[in-house]
Motif scaffolding. Structure first.
Motif, PDB file in Angstrom:
ATOM      1  N   ARG A   1      14.848   6.622 -14.884  1.00 27.81           N
ATOM      2  CA  ARG A   1      14.757   8.083 -15.021  1.00 27.81           C
ATOM      3  C   ARG A   1      13.306   8.547 -14.951  1.00 27.81           C
ATOM      4  N   ALA A   2      12.417   7.847 -15.657  1.00 33.48           N
ATOM      5  CA  ALA A   2      11.018   8.264 -15.681  1.00 33.48           C
ATOM      6  C   ALA A   2      10.379   8.138 -14.303  1.00 33.48           C
ATOM      7  N   ARG A   3      10.628   7.021 -13.619  1.00 38.28           N
ATOM      8  CA  ARG A   3       9.990   6.846 -12.311  1.00 38.28           C
ATOM      9  C   ARG A   3      10.551   7.817 -11.286  1.00 38.28           C
ATOM     10  N   ALA A   4      11.842   8.112 -11.367  1.00 41.00           N
ATOM     11  CA  ALA A   4      12.434   9.073 -10.430  1.00 41.00           C
ATOM     12  C   ALA A   4      11.871  10.470 -10.667  1.00 41.00           C
ATOM     13  N   ARG A   5      11.671  10.816 -11.915  1.00 43.08           N
ATOM     14  CA  ARG A   5      11.152  12.150 -12.245  1.00 43.08           C
ATOM     15  C   ARG A   5       9.722  12.323 -11.728  1.00 43.08           C
ATOM     16  N   VAL A   6       8.890  11.290 -11.926  1.00 46.88           N
ATOM     17  CA  VAL A   6       7.500  11.372 -11.461  1.00 46.88           C
ATOM     18  C   VAL A   6       7.437  11.349  -9.942  1.00 46.88           C
ATOM     19  N   ALA A   7       8.270  10.528  -9.309  1.00 42.51           N
ATOM     20  CA  ALA A   7       8.286  10.484  -7.846  1.00 42.51           C
ATOM     21  C   ALA A   7       8.665  11.831  -7.256  1.00 42.51           C
ATOM     22  N   GLU A   8       9.668  12.469  -7.834  1.00 44.98           N
ATOM     23  CA  GLU A   8      10.086  13.783  -7.344  1.00 44.98           C
ATOM     24  C   GLU A   8       8.969  14.805  -7.506  1.00 44.98           C
ATOM     25  N   ALA A   9       8.205  14.694  -8.583  1.00 46.36           N
ATOM     26  CA  ALA A   9       7.137  15.661  -8.861  1.00 46.36           C
ATOM     27  C   ALA A   9       5.872  15.409  -8.057  1.00 46.36           C
ATOM     28  N   SER A  10       5.843  14.325  -7.271  1.00 46.94           N
ATOM     29  CA  SER A  10       4.644  14.037  -6.477  1.00 46.94           C
ATOM     30  C   SER A  10       4.964  13.734  -5.015  1.00 46.94           C
ATOM     31  N   ALA A  11       6.131  14.147  -4.551  1.00 41.50           N
ATOM     32  CA  ALA A  11       6.511  13.925  -3.154  1.00 41.50           C
ATOM     33  C   ALA A  11       6.160  15.150  -2.313  1.00 41.50           C
ATOM     34  N   THR A  12       5.335  14.946  -1.294  1.00 39.10           N
ATOM     35  CA  THR A  12       4.949  16.031  -0.394  1.00 39.10           C
ATOM     36  C   THR A  12       5.081  15.540   1.050  1.00 39.10           C
ATOM     37  N   GLY A  13       4.749  16.401   1.979  1.00 36.54           N
ATOM     38  CA  GLY A  13       4.790  16.021   3.378  1.00 36.54           C
ATOM     39  C   GLY A  13       3.753  14.999   3.760  1.00 36.54           C
ATOM     40  N   TYR A  14       2.749  14.804   2.919  1.00 35.44           N
ATOM     41  CA  TYR A  14       1.698  13.833   3.232  1.00 35.44           C
ATOM     42  C   TYR A  14       1.608  12.698   2.212  1.00 35.44           C
ATOM     43  N   PHE A  15       2.350  12.789   1.111  1.00 31.35           N
ATOM     44  CA  PHE A  15       2.297  11.755   0.079  1.00 31.35           C
ATOM     45  C   PHE A  15       3.726  11.298  -0.220  1.00 31.35           C
ATOM     46  N   ARG A  16       4.010  10.029   0.093  1.00 26.80           N
ATOM     47  CA  ARG A  16       5.371   9.505  -0.047  1.00 26.80           C
ATOM     48  C   ARG A  16       5.427   8.475  -1.178  1.00 26.80           C
ATOM     49  N   PRO A  17       6.123   8.775  -2.274  1.00 26.66           N
ATOM     50  CA  PRO A  17       6.271   7.797  -3.351  1.00 26.66           C
ATOM     51  C   PRO A  17       7.473   6.877  -3.126  1.00 26.66           C
ATOM     52  N   TYR A  18       7.282   5.602  -3.420  1.00 25.79           N
ATOM     53  CA  TYR A  18       8.360   4.625  -3.440  1.00 25.79           C
ATOM     54  C   TYR A  18       8.593   4.197  -4.887  1.00 25.79           C
ATOM     55  N   LEU A  19       9.823   3.876  -5.238  1.00 27.57           N
ATOM     56  CA  LEU A  19      10.159   3.519  -6.605  1.00 27.57           C
ATOM     57  C   LEU A  19      10.024   2.016  -6.819  1.00 27.57           C
ATOM     58  N   GLY A  20       9.583   1.648  -8.030  1.00 23.63           N
ATOM     59  CA  GLY A  20       9.472   0.232  -8.377  1.00 23.63           C
ATOM     60  C   GLY A  20       9.671   0.038  -9.869  1.00 23.63           C
ATOM     61  N   ASN A  21       9.985  -1.195 -10.261  1.00 27.03           N
ATOM     62  CA  ASN A  21      10.152  -1.484 -11.679  1.00 27.03           C
ATOM     63  C   ASN A  21       9.200  -2.547 -12.200  1.00 27.03           C
ATOM     64  N   ASP A  22       8.326  -3.055 -11.324  1.00 28.68           N
ATOM     65  CA  ASP A  22       7.412  -4.133 -11.715  1.00 28.68           C
ATOM     66  C   ASP A  22       6.077  -3.551 -12.184  1.00 28.68           C
ATOM     67  N   VAL A  23       6.037  -3.143 -13.434  1.00 32.11           N
ATOM     68  CA  VAL A  23       4.811  -2.555 -13.992  1.00 32.11           C
ATOM     69  C   VAL A  23       3.698  -3.596 -14.055  1.00 32.11           C
ATOM     70  N   VAL A  24       4.028  -4.820 -14.484  1.00 36.27           N
ATOM     71  CA  VAL A  24       3.015  -5.875 -14.614  1.00 36.27           C
ATOM     72  C   VAL A  24       2.351  -6.152 -13.270  1.00 36.27           C
ATOM     73  N   GLY A  25       3.141  -6.404 -12.246  1.00 37.25           N
ATOM     74  CA  GLY A  25       2.581  -6.716 -10.934  1.00 37.25           C
ATOM     75  C   GLY A  25       1.789  -5.568 -10.346  1.00 37.25           C
ATOM     76  N   THR A  26       2.287  -4.355 -10.519  1.00 43.58           N
ATOM     77  CA  THR A  26       1.595  -3.179  -9.987  1.00 43.58           C
ATOM     78  C   THR A  26       0.220  -3.033 -10.627  1.00 43.58           C
ATOM     79  N   GLU A  27       0.144  -3.267 -11.926  1.00 41.34           N
ATOM     80  CA  GLU A  27      -1.143  -3.112 -12.610  1.00 41.34           C
ATOM     81  C   GLU A  27      -2.102  -4.264 -12.333  1.00 41.34           C
ATOM     82  N   ILE A  28      -1.601  -5.485 -12.289  1.00 46.78           N
ATOM     83  CA  ILE A  28      -2.474  -6.625 -11.989  1.00 46.78           C
ATOM     84  C   ILE A  28      -3.036  -6.495 -10.570  1.00 46.78           C
ATOM     85  N   ALA A  29      -2.199  -6.098  -9.630  1.00 47.22           N
ATOM     86  CA  ALA A  29      -2.667  -5.914  -8.256  1.00 47.22           C
ATOM     87  C   ALA A  29      -3.736  -4.826  -8.188  1.00 47.22           C
TER      88      ALA A  29
END
Length: 333
Positions: A159-187
């Motif tokens: 729910r949280a990731r879908a809400r943030v993705a919807e609030a930041s989707a524009t014609g030039y910025f495309r959000p993809y959903l993910g559940n790997d917080v650890v990997g995203t932050e380490i990368a």
């Protein structure tokens, strides 16, 4: 319209605030310095960080965090990673109780070895299910120019990731959903250190073979560390992994690459630090990432050697020699 508070008026905080305003949100942007907030409100320009951006009318700026956070439905944190805990000591009681809290920061905290989501949960008293991490190849100046880009919006909560993705989707910025917080932050944190190494090599006049080798082996040690800490290995092949790594290592807009380039060109750490007004996160995070890797028993030679340049005074040229003379191993090691 969704009410958003963005805390941090630097490059990425301002650019992401513009993304959310363009997506239809009403945004209050908190800037630490009152003069930055005043300039944005008067002229629609943040000349200290993104002078080329005309700040959208959907954004109002303030230097009062309580004003920025009042009634916010989404909170975005975009301050330097090593200052996050101190800021949260002030903001903790002001944070709305149910709003998703978004981290734009890419670092590992010195001393604790905590990822930014862990600092938010600890110092901010935020339930981990409310924490969302946004990461990817997102150079702020290109986002400000509305050049097409994508990012991962990662959270344990669908729910949280879908809400943030919807609030930041524009014609030039495309959000993809993910559940790997650890990997995203380490990368996101480790790629800054690899970009310092790439910048050093470039500053010494080395070419594309060296750059590609550092980038590829840097990705390997990032994936080793992340996987040891519980990340999904696939994350490192996506936007938060190789995507962000390529952008940060290749672009002259990258603060970490530029910082490394100046070191490789012969400037001292003090001289490079004095020549820049913006934060190169990898300079401080390299030490905490190295400690994190040592605690997990993971070999990270590029991170180790960058830390030796930054914190022990070794020369970049000595570091290249040390990396090239390491014992030969299977590539998949």
């Amino acid at each position: 319209m969704t009410r958003v508070a963005v805390l941090g008026g630097g490059n990425w905080g301002t650019a992401y605030a513009a993304v959310m305003a363009d997506a239809g949100c009403t945004v209050r942007l908190w800037a630490r310095r009152a003069e930055v907030a005043d300039e944005i409100n008067r002229t629609r320009v943040n000349s200290a960080y993104l002078p080329e951006l005309t700040v959208p009318e959907g954004i109002s700026a303030t230097s009062d965090s309580a004003e920025a956070l009042a009634d916010a439905e989404i909170v975005v944190l975009a301050v330097p990673s090593q200052s996050l805990r101190d800021n949260l000591a002030v903001w903790r009681e002001q944070l709305p109780a149910d709003a998703p809290v978004v981290s734009l920061m890419k670092g590992i905290e010195l001393g604790t070895g905590e990822r930014m989501s862990e600092v938010i949960a600890d110092a901010g008293g935020v339930d981990p299910d409310r924490i969302v991490v946004v990461s990817g190849p997102n150079l702020a100046h290109e986002i400000a120019a509305q050049q097409p880009a994508a990012a991962v919006v990662a959270s344990a909560s669908p729910r949280a990731r879908a809400r943030v993705a919807e609030a930041s989707a524009t014609g030039y910025f495309r959000p993809y959903l993910g559940n790997d917080v650890v990997g995203t932050e380490i990368a996101g944190a480790t790629k800054n250190v690899i970009a310092l190494a790439v910048g050093m090599a470039s500053g010494m006049g080395m070419g594309d073979n060296t750059m590609a080798s550092l980038l590829t082996r840097g990705l390997a040690e990032t994936a080793r560390l992340g996987t040891a800490l519980g990340a999904d290995p696939q994350t490192f092949l996506g936007l938060a992994g190789v995507g962000d790594l390529v952008a940060t290592c290749a672009s002259p807009l990258s603060r970490n690459r530029t910082f490394g380039y100046k070191l490789g060109s012969g400037m001292t750490l003090a001289e490079v630090t004095a020549s820049t007004t913006q934060t190169a996160e990898g300079v401080k995070s390299c030490e905490s990432i190295l400690q994190l890797a040592q605690g997990a028993g993971v070999d990270v030679p590029i991170v180790e050697n960058v830390a030796a340049v930054v914190h022990e005074g070794r020369s970049p040229r000595d570091v290249v020699g040390a990396l090239m003379s390491r014992a030969r191993k299977h590539e998949g090691h």
